[in-house]
Design a protein around this motif. Structure first.
Motif, short mmCIF file in Angstrom:
data_model
loop_
_atom_site.label_atom_id
_atom_site.label_comp_id
_atom_site.label_asym_id
_atom_site.label_seq_id
_atom_site.Cartn_x
_atom_site.Cartn_y
_atom_site.Cartn_z
N ALA A 98 21.78 11.25 116.09
CA ALA A 98 21.98 11.16 117.42
C ALA A 98 20.51 10.24 117.56
N GLN A 99 19.49 10.72 117.06
CA GLN A 99 18.12 9.81 117.35
C GLN A 99 18.35 8.43 116.87
N ILE A 100 19.08 8.18 115.57
CA ILE A 100 19.11 7.10 115.40
C ILE A 100 20.22 5.99 115.89
N ALA A 101 21.20 6.75 116.20
CA ALA A 101 22.28 5.92 117.14
C ALA A 101 21.70 5.53 118.42
N ILE A 102 20.60 6.17 118.97
CA ILE A 102 20.44 5.94 120.22
C ILE A 102 19.28 4.78 120.00
N LEU A 103 18.14 5.14 119.34
CA LEU A 103 16.99 4.19 119.07
C LEU A 103 17.29 3.01 118.13
N ASN A 104 18.09 2.96 117.10
CA ASN A 104 18.21 1.96 116.40
C ASN A 104 19.79 1.97 115.82
N LYS A 105 20.59 1.29 116.50
CA LYS A 105 22.03 1.22 116.04
C LYS A 105 22.25 0.62 114.92
N ASN A 106 21.16 -0.64 114.47
CA ASN A 106 21.81 -1.24 113.23
C ASN A 106 21.44 -0.23 111.87
N CYS A 107 20.53 0.57 112.07
CA CYS A 107 20.14 1.72 111.05
C CYS A 107 21.35 2.45 111.05
N LEU A 108 22.12 2.71 111.98
CA LEU A 108 23.28 3.62 111.80
C LEU A 108 24.57 2.77 111.24
N PHE A 109 24.52 1.27 111.48
CA PHE A 109 25.70 0.79 110.79
C PHE A 109 25.48 0.68 109.49
N ILE A 110 24.04 0.45 109.05
CA ILE A 110 23.51 0.07 107.69
C ILE A 110 24.07 1.40 106.87
N ILE A 111 23.64 2.51 107.53
CA ILE A 111 24.26 4.06 106.76
C ILE A 111 25.61 4.08 106.88
N SER A 112 26.30 3.60 107.60
CA SER A 112 27.87 3.69 107.64
C SER A 112 28.33 2.83 106.55
N ASN A 113 27.77 1.56 106.39
CA ASN A 113 28.38 0.70 105.56
C ASN A 113 27.73 1.04 104.09
N LYS A 114 26.65 1.83 103.80
CA LYS A 114 26.42 2.40 102.45
C LYS A 114 27.45 3.36 102.00
N ILE A 115 27.85 4.20 103.01
CA ILE A 115 28.76 5.25 102.97
C ILE A 115 30.04 4.63 102.26
N ARG A 116 30.67 3.54 103.27
CA ARG A 116 31.86 3.09 102.82
C ARG A 116 31.95 2.51 101.32
N SER A 117 30.79 1.83 100.98
CA SER A 117 30.83 1.27 99.75
C SER A 117 30.52 1.96 98.45
#
Length: 117
Positions: A98-117
């Motif tokens: 939740a803190q990552i999602a609020i403070l740094n959305k790009n970091c959440l996207f990077i995490i989600s992309n790493k999970i997907r690949s």
């Protein structure tokens, strides 16, 4: 029959209870019986709400994560994100996410992309 003076122990007990209830309003801070009832009620509420506070924060974190994932058109929602985190064995709890999602959305996207690949 001679007059017997009572001791101080009962008075000390009552003043100790009154100190606990000094912030209560009305008879709840003045009358001894009412004070003891209100003290019990306050302690029960405090014990119950300590658990409730944990639940409330967890639901807040879940709501924040879900809002960010839906807002920026990630290919999935909160439940898929958490499921992929478990599958990928990434140990991030909901508070940190939740803190990552609020403070740094790009970091959440990077995490989600790493999970997907």
């Amino acid at each position: 029959m001679t007059r017997v003076k009572r001791g101080y122990i009962a008075r000390r007990r009552r003043t100790k209870i009154r100190l606990f209830a000094s912030t209560f309003r009305g008879a709840h801070s003045r009358l001894t019986r009412t004070i003891t009832q209100q003290k019990l009620k306050a302690l029960v509420s405090a014990h119950r709400d300590r658990g409730r506070k944990k639940r409330d924060f967890r639901s807040l974190w879940i709501t924040r994560i879900n809002a960010v994932t839906r807002e920026n058109e990630l290919p999935y929602n909160y439940s898929r994100l958490i499921n992929d985190l478990y599958k990928g064995q990434l140990l991030l709890n909901r508070k940190i996410l939740a803190q990552i999602a609020i403070l740094n959305k790009n970091c959440l996207f990077i995490i989600s992309n790493k999970i997907r690949s």
